[in-house]
Design a protein around this motif. Sequence first.
Motif, PDB file in Angstrom:
ATOM      1  N   LYS A  62       0.837  -1.205   0.000  1.00  0.00           N
ATOM      2  CA  LYS A  62       0.000   0.000   0.000  1.00  0.00           C
ATOM      3  C   LYS A  62       0.871   1.254   0.000  1.00  0.00           C
ATOM      4  N   TRP A  63       1.857   1.297   0.898  1.00  0.00           N
ATOM      5  CA  TRP A  63       2.747   2.456   0.962  1.00  0.00           C
ATOM      6  C   TRP A  63       3.541   2.612  -0.328  1.00  0.00           C
ATOM      7  N   ASN A  64       3.951   1.506  -0.891  1.00  0.00           N
ATOM      8  CA  ASN A  64       4.725   1.541  -2.130  1.00  0.00           C
ATOM      9  C   ASN A  64       3.980   2.265  -3.239  1.00  0.00           C
ATOM     10  N   HIS A  65       2.666   2.079  -3.296  1.00  0.00           N
ATOM     11  CA  HIS A  65       1.851   2.725  -4.331  1.00  0.00           C
ATOM     12  C   HIS A  65       1.520   4.181  -3.997  1.00  0.00           C
ATOM     13  N   LEU A  66       1.586   4.544  -2.716  1.00  0.00           N
ATOM     14  CA  LEU A  66       1.170   5.889  -2.308  1.00  0.00           C
ATOM     15  C   LEU A  66       2.332   6.873  -2.167  1.00  0.00           C
ATOM     16  N   LEU A  67       3.566   6.368  -2.108  1.00  0.00           N
ATOM     17  CA  LEU A  67       4.711   7.256  -1.937  1.00  0.00           C
ATOM     18  C   LEU A  67       4.819   8.249  -3.093  1.00  0.00           C
ATOM     19  N   GLN A  68       5.000   9.513  -2.761  1.00  0.00           N
ATOM     20  CA  GLN A  68       5.150  10.573  -3.753  1.00  0.00           C
ATOM     21  C   GLN A  68       6.423  11.361  -3.446  1.00  0.00           C
ATOM     22  N   LYS A  69       7.134  11.753  -4.504  1.00  0.00           N
ATOM     23  CA  LYS A  69       8.376  12.477  -4.309  1.00  0.00           C
ATOM     24  C   LYS A  69       8.117  13.965  -4.157  1.00  0.00           C
ATOM     25  N   GLY A  70       8.786  14.567  -3.183  1.00  0.00           N
ATOM     26  CA  GLY A  70       8.640  16.009  -2.964  1.00  0.00           C
ATOM     27  C   GLY A  70       9.700  16.511  -2.001  1.00  0.00           C
ATOM     28  N   TRP A  71       9.841  17.841  -1.954  1.00  0.00           N
ATOM     29  CA  TRP A  71      10.834  18.452  -1.074  1.00  0.00           C
ATOM     30  C   TRP A  71      10.428  18.284   0.384  1.00  0.00           C
ATOM     31  N   VAL A  72      11.429  17.988   1.223  1.00  0.00           N
ATOM     32  CA  VAL A  72      11.186  17.746   2.642  1.00  0.00           C
ATOM     33  C   VAL A  72      12.264  18.440   3.463  1.00  0.00           C
ATOM     34  N   ASN A  73      11.841  19.073   4.536  1.00  0.00           N
ATOM     35  CA  ASN A  73      12.771  19.609   5.534  1.00  0.00           C
ATOM     36  C   ASN A  73      12.947  18.512   6.586  1.00  0.00           C
ATOM     37  N   LEU A  74      14.034  17.744   6.462  1.00  0.00           N
ATOM     38  CA  LEU A  74      14.164  16.478   7.161  1.00  0.00           C
ATOM     39  C   LEU A  74      15.146  16.547   8.332  1.00  0.00           C
ATOM     40  N   PHE A  75      14.732  15.929   9.455  1.00  0.00           N
ATOM     41  CA  PHE A  75      15.585  15.795  10.633  1.00  0.00           C
ATOM     42  C   PHE A  75      15.600  14.317  11.037  1.00  0.00           C
ATOM     43  N   VAL A  76      16.793  13.713  11.027  1.00  0.00           N
ATOM     44  CA  VAL A  76      16.947  12.294  11.386  1.00  0.00           C
ATOM     45  C   VAL A  76      18.065  12.166  12.416  1.00  0.00           C
TER      46      VAL A  76
END
Length: 425
Positions: free
Chosen positions: A301-315
């Motif tokens: 389900k997640w595989n089909h819903l993932l969309q690429k976009g800009w992210v302000n990411l903190f890991v």
Amino acid sequence: MCYYLPSKMSLFIYLVLLLFGFHAPIHSVTPYSSEGKVTTCHSQHNATLYKMSSRNADFAFNLYRKFTVETPDRNIFFSPVSISAALAMLSLGACSSTQTQILEALGFKLTDTPMAEIQQGFQHLICSLNSPKKELDLQMRNALFIGKQLKPLAKFLDDVKSLYETDVFSTDFSNVFVAQQQINSHVEKQTKGKVMGLIQDLKPNTIMVLVNYIHFKAQWANPFDPSKTEDGSSFLVDKNSTVLVPMMHQIEEYYHLIDTELNCTVLQMDYSENALALFVLPEEGQMERVEGVMSSKILKKWNHLLQKGWVNLFVPKFSISATYELRAILLKMGIQDAFADNANFPEIAEGNGVKLSNAAHKAVLDIVEKGTEDVAVPEVRFPDQPDITLVHPIIQFDRPFLLLILERNTKSILFLGKVMDPTKM
């Protein structure tokens, strides 16, 4: 052909599942939904591989849920694919209910999938994982240490070598010190000194030891700039406690989604070749719900819903490791006869009384900006980040989250875990 051998002596198979992994960072790859091409193992391709990706994933999450019961408030980390492969290899030497229980725990029924097809599927899986890749160092290996007093059957030795790429060593278990030294030296060499003194309590009546490990080292497709890492960022362990962790920061394009049904955020971080990491961040108070429904269907389900976009990411930058005694958990998953006096392993060797005494698993992983200490990473230039970031969604892994690392070609879950406290190994 399977036949029953009565149990007269308590001879043990001591099963050690050793997993060892790393990460590093560089480049850009296609999303998880892209179709990978298996080159080296093309001739071995069969339909069971596609069945296996789902069944191995469901086995992984079932095992994960057992760990949450055992250690509800601690970090969890293990390699599902290495445990699956080791158990499947053990099933080669089993018969009757002993074999059935092992395979059913893995999600297979012989009425649906013949034994030969299952073993061919694992053969293709291991071959695919071990195929040389330019920017991904991934190797899954097995080593079988067999007592000198045992007379292993030629077919079993041939099968574990051809299907599971397993090295077999004759070992004198009557001399516990020498046997431990032989096994530990082999493990230390194969893991490049990262795992030392693996076995300390070997029993004199042991007749077989199986060691399984994964070496994983990969580069991020989008490396983090170390100068952007903040040393004292807050991580909410629970409602009452917070710890300070180094927090890596990046503004970049990533595949991500918000699952409104499960109240969680999913972010895909690609490696430079054939591997990816999924970070799953449940909303506060929703961790147990997400853990309870995780399955191969949810991944699809997640595989089909993932969309690429800009992210302000903190890991967070952290290391995670865990060691498990698997006997009690495998018993709860239905693998019972293998540990009992009536265990049926007639295909392994001539003689009576072969049974499984224990199973242990160890996993280690580092999440960093550029890589592990022993990785030579070429110089990376980091372009200036835009000053205005309000237009980008902020995804901040500052509370407990799930982590999955997958290999693309086989869609195998190499690692699965939960980070409750990134300051604890």
